[in-house]
Write a protein that holds these residues in place. Structure first.
Motif, PDB file in Angstrom:
ATOM      1  N   CYS A   1       0.842  -1.116  -0.114  1.00  0.00           N
ATOM      2  CA  CYS A   1      -0.265   0.126   0.030  1.00  0.00           C
ATOM      3  C   CYS A   1       1.022   1.081   0.045  1.00  0.00           C
ATOM      4  CB  CYS A   1      -0.567  -0.049   1.285  1.00  0.00           C
ATOM      5  SG  CYS A   1      -2.431   1.632   1.700  1.00  0.00           S
ATOM      6  N   PRO A   2       0.754   2.038  -0.814  1.00  0.00           N
ATOM      7  CA  PRO A   2       1.527   3.225  -1.299  1.00  0.00           C
ATOM      8  C   PRO A   2       1.275   4.308   0.200  1.00  0.00           C
ATOM      9  CG  PRO A   2      -0.174   3.376  -3.026  1.00  0.00           C
ATOM     10  CD  PRO A   2      -0.603   1.824  -2.358  1.00  0.00           C
ATOM     11  N   PHE A   3       0.190   3.992   0.616  1.00  0.00           N
ATOM     12  CA  PHE A   3      -0.396   4.796   1.659  1.00  0.00           C
ATOM     13  C   PHE A   3      -0.241   4.437   3.235  1.00  0.00           C
ATOM     14  CE2 PHE A   3      -3.074   5.533  -1.959  1.00  0.00           C
ATOM     15  CZ  PHE A   3      -2.635   7.283  -2.346  1.00  0.00           C
ATOM     16  N   ALA A   4       0.314   3.474   2.746  1.00  0.00           N
ATOM     17  CA  ALA A   4       1.070   2.419   4.407  1.00  0.00           C
ATOM     18  C   ALA A   4       2.696   2.705   4.480  1.00  0.00           C
ATOM     19  CB  ALA A   4       0.303   1.653   4.665  1.00  0.00           C
ATOM     20  N   PRO A   5       3.336   3.539   4.893  1.00  0.00           N
ATOM     21  CA  PRO A   5       4.651   2.929   4.844  1.00  0.00           C
ATOM     22  C   PRO A   5       5.208   1.246   5.673  1.00  0.00           C
ATOM     23  CG  PRO A   5       4.084   5.728   6.117  1.00  0.00           C
ATOM     24  CD  PRO A   5       2.899   4.852   4.934  1.00  0.00           C
ATOM     25  N   GLY A   6       5.926   0.878   5.232  1.00  0.00           N
ATOM     26  CA  GLY A   6       6.404  -0.843   5.593  1.00  0.00           C
ATOM     27  C   GLY A   6       5.253  -1.571   4.881  1.00  0.00           C
ATOM     28  N   ALA A   7       3.958  -1.326   5.053  1.00  0.00           N
ATOM     29  CA  ALA A   7       3.268  -2.724   5.029  1.00  0.00           C
ATOM     30  C   ALA A   7       3.308  -2.983   3.282  1.00  0.00           C
ATOM     31  CB  ALA A   7       2.133  -2.063   4.668  1.00  0.00           C
ATOM     32  N   THR A   8       3.731  -4.771   3.045  1.00  0.00           N
ATOM     33  CA  THR A   8       4.693  -5.575   2.467  1.00  0.00           C
ATOM     34  C   THR A   8       3.434  -6.273   1.378  1.00  0.00           C
ATOM     35  OG1 THR A   8       4.614  -6.940   4.373  1.00  0.00           O
ATOM     36  CG2 THR A   8       6.972  -5.962   3.392  1.00  0.00           C
ATOM     37  N   GLY A   9       3.967  -7.356   0.895  1.00  0.00           N
ATOM     38  CA  GLY A   9       2.403  -7.771   0.531  1.00  0.00           C
ATOM     39  C   GLY A   9       1.435  -8.377   1.700  1.00  0.00           C
ATOM     40  N   ASN A  10      -0.125  -8.822   0.460  1.00  0.00           N
ATOM     41  CA  ASN A  10      -0.975  -9.682   1.506  1.00  0.00           C
ATOM     42  C   ASN A  10      -0.411 -11.149   1.763  1.00  0.00           C
ATOM     43  OD1 ASN A  10      -3.746  -8.090   1.427  1.00  0.00           O
ATOM     44  ND2 ASN A  10      -2.454  -8.076  -1.377  1.00  0.00           N
ATOM     45  N   VAL A  11      -1.227 -11.935   2.258  1.00  0.00           N
ATOM     46  CA  VAL A  11      -0.802 -12.994   2.393  1.00  0.00           C
ATOM     47  C   VAL A  11      -0.560 -14.313   1.534  1.00  0.00           C
ATOM     48  CG1 VAL A  11      -2.789 -13.303   3.503  1.00  0.00           C
ATOM     49  CG2 VAL A  11      -1.063 -14.676   4.414  1.00  0.00           C
ATOM     50  N   ALA A  12      -0.261 -15.450   1.383  1.00  0.00           N
ATOM     51  CA  ALA A  12      -0.278 -15.788  -0.058  1.00  0.00           C
ATOM     52  C   ALA A  12      -0.938 -16.577  -0.159  1.00  0.00           C
ATOM     53  CB  ALA A  12       1.046 -16.173  -0.093  1.00  0.00           C
ATOM     54  N   THR A  13      -1.934 -16.683  -1.132  1.00  0.00           N
ATOM     55  CA  THR A  13      -3.154 -17.445  -1.022  1.00  0.00           C
ATOM     56  C   THR A  13      -2.581 -18.919  -1.440  1.00  0.00           C
ATOM     57  OG1 THR A  13      -4.009 -16.108  -2.585  1.00  0.00           O
ATOM     58  CG2 THR A  13      -4.699 -18.359  -2.778  1.00  0.00           C
ATOM     59  N   GLU A  14      -1.067 -19.279  -2.340  1.00  0.00           N
ATOM     60  CA  GLU A  14      -0.838 -20.771  -1.384  1.00  0.00           C
ATOM     61  C   GLU A  14      -0.629 -21.342   0.223  1.00  0.00           C
ATOM     62  OE1 GLU A  14       2.642 -18.087  -3.575  1.00  0.00           O
ATOM     63  OE2 GLU A  14       0.498 -18.262  -3.500  1.00  0.00           O
ATOM     64  N   ASP A  15       0.330 -20.155   0.789  1.00  0.00           N
ATOM     65  CA  ASP A  15      -0.212 -21.047   1.357  1.00  0.00           C
ATOM     66  C   ASP A  15      -0.161 -20.719   2.559  1.00  0.00           C
ATOM     67  OD1 ASP A  15       3.580 -20.183   1.233  1.00  0.00           O
ATOM     68  OD2 ASP A  15       3.234 -18.607   1.801  1.00  0.00           O
ATOM     69  N   THR A  16      -1.467 -19.734   1.943  1.00  0.00           N
ATOM     70  CA  THR A  16      -2.723 -19.962   3.230  1.00  0.00           C
ATOM     71  C   THR A  16      -4.036 -21.581   2.926  1.00  0.00           C
ATOM     72  OG1 THR A  16      -3.131 -17.506   3.115  1.00  0.00           O
ATOM     73  CG2 THR A  16      -5.570 -19.197   4.038  1.00  0.00           C
ATOM     74  N   VAL A  17      -3.655 -21.288   1.228  1.00  0.00           N
ATOM     75  CA  VAL A  17      -4.682 -22.899   0.921  1.00  0.00           C
ATOM     76  C   VAL A  17      -3.448 -24.656   2.044  1.00  0.00           C
ATOM     77  CG1 VAL A  17      -5.082 -24.317  -1.147  1.00  0.00           C
ATOM     78  CG2 VAL A  17      -5.243 -21.818  -0.743  1.00  0.00           C
ATOM     79  N   TYR A  18      -2.329 -24.135   1.429  1.00  0.00           N
ATOM     80  CA  TYR A  18      -1.166 -25.446   2.137  1.00  0.00           C
ATOM     81  C   TYR A  18      -2.132 -25.103   3.469  1.00  0.00           C
ATOM     82  CZ  TYR A  18       1.975 -28.006   3.962  1.00  0.00           C
ATOM     83  OH  TYR A  18       3.320 -29.217   4.317  1.00  0.00           O
ATOM     84  N   MET A  22      -4.835 -28.755   7.550  1.00  0.00           N
ATOM     85  CA  MET A  22      -5.792 -28.914   9.103  1.00  0.00           C
ATOM     86  C   MET A  22      -6.870 -29.454   8.462  1.00  0.00           C
ATOM     87  SD  MET A  22      -4.678 -24.593   9.461  1.00  0.00           S
ATOM     88  CE  MET A  22      -6.151 -25.052  11.308  1.00  0.00           C
ATOM     89  N   GLY A  23      -7.680 -30.096   7.509  1.00  0.00           N
ATOM     90  CA  GLY A  23      -8.365 -31.120   7.089  1.00  0.00           C
ATOM     91  C   GLY A  23      -9.491 -29.800   6.483  1.00  0.00           C
ATOM     92  N   ILE A  24      -8.801 -27.798   6.514  1.00  0.00           N
ATOM     93  CA  ILE A  24      -9.971 -27.733   6.371  1.00  0.00           C
ATOM     94  C   ILE A  24      -9.879 -27.337   4.348  1.00  0.00           C
ATOM     95  CG2 ILE A  24     -11.191 -24.726   6.570  1.00  0.00           C
ATOM     96  CD1 ILE A  24      -9.338 -25.140   9.520  1.00  0.00           C
ATOM     97  N   SER A  25     -11.703 -27.564   4.098  1.00  0.00           N
ATOM     98  CA  SER A  25     -11.170 -27.738   2.663  1.00  0.00           C
ATOM     99  C   SER A  25     -11.682 -26.102   2.446  1.00  0.00           C
ATOM    100  CB  SER A  25     -13.468 -28.144   2.108  1.00  0.00           C
ATOM    101  OG  SER A  25     -12.937 -28.038   0.856  1.00  0.00           O
ATOM    102  N   THR A  26     -10.712 -25.987   0.954  1.00  0.00           N
ATOM    103  CA  THR A  26     -11.333 -24.570   0.563  1.00  0.00           C
ATOM    104  C   THR A  26     -11.222 -24.515  -1.116  1.00  0.00           C
ATOM    105  OG1 THR A  26      -8.723 -24.320  -0.411  1.00  0.00           O
ATOM    106  CG2 THR A  26      -9.218 -23.238   1.411  1.00  0.00           C
TER     107      THR A  26
END
Length: 303
Positions: free
Chosen positions: A240-257, A262-266
């Motif tokens: 976010c250009p208006f939030a100094p220091g903010a990096t990327g969003n949590v990765a979809t692939e890391d979240t899905v993995y 955990m046995g939670i379906s996506t």
């Protein structure tokens, strides 16, 4: 622990992920990226935004992207920051809109040159009109935990803003840790508060940035609070250009993995998702740091 059996992923890479990339991604490649993401099983996605190309050149091809990416059953969401954006949305044929407001006045002014109150006064009639027309409306609550200018946000201020959006009839709230400073205890406390006070029919999604490596822990904490919808970005794209220091969003692939383990379906196929990440990686100015993507690259490297 009582955790949900299924989680919905809202992919934000094509919009929130790419909007700050300095290198312009050709429209045809954005379209291919989006179709690859959909092929992996993603059913809800932020496609693009109707913002001024002068301020966000990357989104200058919004109409072209929508034209080639909305002829399916996916919930295709477009960010519309103001009345001009709504006019473009109505002409596009897309029926899903997202608005954003920061809990922090300072952040809101840095972002769109309006206070939080001024933003709500402007958006209220637009939201009511879209709901009368049968649109799905999503409200994105920025700086719900911390602001880079004002520090810690008050939980009651977050709740009050969410209640105001709920009273306007929005379908979903996306509550964001914009600068990635929240910890799991704060995440649990806020989402438990929102779940307790807001109508049960109102969808609530959590939006985490991985600035300090806390995003997956925060997702787990939100799951414990009853959240079953999460904004994520393929490859961990974003910032976010208006939030100094903010990096990327949590990765979809890391979240899905993590959820799969955990046995939670996506409903998302990890191998096809990684193909989409591999496709977009040459267009990204910074190296992708998602763990699953880097591991998949290592496994392909000859030894």
């Amino acid at each position: 622990m009582e955790l949900p059996q299924r989680v919905t992923i809202i992919e934000v890479g094509p919009r929130d992920g790419l909007q700050n990339e300095k290198q312009l991604v050709p429209a045809e490649d954005k379209i291919r990226f989006i179709h690859k993401l959909k092929s992996s099983g993603i059913q809800e996605m932020e496609l693009t935004s109707f913002v001024s190309p002068k301020w966000v050149p990357q989104m200058g091809d919004a109409e072209q992207v929508i034209e080639h990416c909305t002829d399916d059953s996916t919930r295709n969401i477009v960010l519309v920051p103001n009345g001009k954006g709504v006019e473009r949305l109505l002409s596009s044929g897309c029926k899903n809109a997202a608005f954003f407001v920061g809990v922090s006045d300072t952040f809101n002014r840095k972002n769109i040159n309006k206070s939080t109150r001024e933003s709500m006064d402007e958006l209220a009639p637009l939201i009511r009109d879209l709901k009368r027309k049968g649109f799905f409306v999503r409200a994105c609550i920025s700086t719900a935990f911390y602001c880079p200018y004002e520090g810690k946000m008050d939980e009651q201020a977050v709740l009050k803003l969410c209640e105001e959006f709920s009273d306007l009839g929005v379908d979903e709230l996306s509550v964001a840790d914009t600068i990635g400073l929240a910890n799991p205890q704060e995440v649990y406390d806020l989402f438990a508060l929102l779940k307790h006070h807001l109508p049960s029919a109102l969808l609530i999604a959590a939006h985490f940035h991985d600035t300090r490596g806390m995003a997956l822990a925060n997702i787990f904490s939100a799951l414990q609070a009853g959240v079953d919808r999460f904004d994520t970005s393929a490859g961990g794209l974003g910032g976010c250009p208006f939030a100094p220091g903010a990096t990327g969003n949590v990765a979809t692939e890391d979240t899905v993995y993590m959820l799969n383990r955990m046995g939670i379906s996506t409903g998302i196929q990890l191998d096809l998702l990684l193909e989409a990440v591999e496709f977009i990686s040459p267009f990204v100015s910074r190296g992708l740091q998602s763990r699953q993507y880097l591991l998949s690259k290592q496994e392909k490297t000859p030894r």
